[in-house]
Design an enzyme around this catalytic site. Sequence first.
Site, short mmCIF file in Angstrom:
data_model
loop_
_atom_site.label_atom_id
_atom_site.label_comp_id
_atom_site.label_asym_id
_atom_site.label_seq_id
_atom_site.Cartn_x
_atom_site.Cartn_y
_atom_site.Cartn_z
CD GLU A 173 3.15 -0.69 7.19
OE1 GLU A 173 2.64 0.34 6.66
OE2 GLU A 173 2.47 -1.53 7.79
CG HIS A 177 3.55 4.50 5.54
ND1 HIS A 177 2.64 5.02 6.42
CD2 HIS A 177 3.10 3.25 5.27
CE1 HIS A 177 1.70 4.13 6.68
NE2 HIS A 177 1.95 3.03 5.98
CG HIS A 225 -0.39 -0.01 2.55
ND1 HIS A 225 -0.22 -1.17 3.26
CD2 HIS A 225 0.08 0.98 3.36
CE1 HIS A 225 0.30 -0.90 4.46
NE2 HIS A 225 0.50 0.41 4.54
#
Length: 134
Positions: free
Chosen positions: A130, A79, A7
């Site tokens: 991440e 992010h 994502h």
Amino acid sequence: MLGRLNHVALAVPDLGRAVARYRDTLGARVSDPLALPEHGVTVVFVELENTRIELLEPLGENSPIAAFLARTPRGGMHHVCYEVSDIRAARDRLVAQGARVLGDGEPTIGAHGKPVLFLHPSDLFGTLTELEEV
Ligand SMILES: CC[C@H](C(=O)O)C(=O)SCCNC(=O)CCNC(=O)[C@H](O)C(C)(C)COP(=O)(O)OP(=O)(O)OC[C@H]1O[C@@H](n2cnc3c(N)ncnc32)[C@H](O)[C@@H]1OP(=O)(O)O
Ligand SMILES: [Co+2]
């Protein structure tokens, strides 16, 4: 080491408005909001053909996205999240090469119920990154 893009996360000041814009204006499929008090955020996922957009709103007193939104009050890209098959092996390799893992270095459980960790943006060209084990 890196798998798919899981994502791209956007920090938003008003999750309801962001959901309405993605669902009603852009015609996207969006999930129900999920409160993650342990991460200091409420999340909604916009489901796309090839990846997801994670919409993030601060939750609680010590949200990790509060300072970001104070700096960028209209919201913005927060992010990116890449999939890895072995998150501890990925962490160890990155740390050995000088990257900083945020927090205590141990993976936590993210919005998809899978182990995640975050790498400092200063070590990745200004992009908070991440990793999620899938
Ligand atoms: C896990 C659940 C869910 C999921 O996908 O499953 C999520 O994604 S939850 C997402 C929210 N959680 C996190 O972001 C956890 C990791 N983040 C943090 O620990 C903080 O946000 C941190 C340490 C990256 C930044 O915290 P803060 O903004 O309070 O620190 P500073 O103000 O001191 O900033 C330090 C330095 O970093 C730059 N910065 C901060 N945030 C970002 C960002 N998102 N992207 C790029 N750069 C960022 C900031 O501008 C400062 O830069 P400097 O040059 O030192 O001024
Ligand atoms: Co995320």
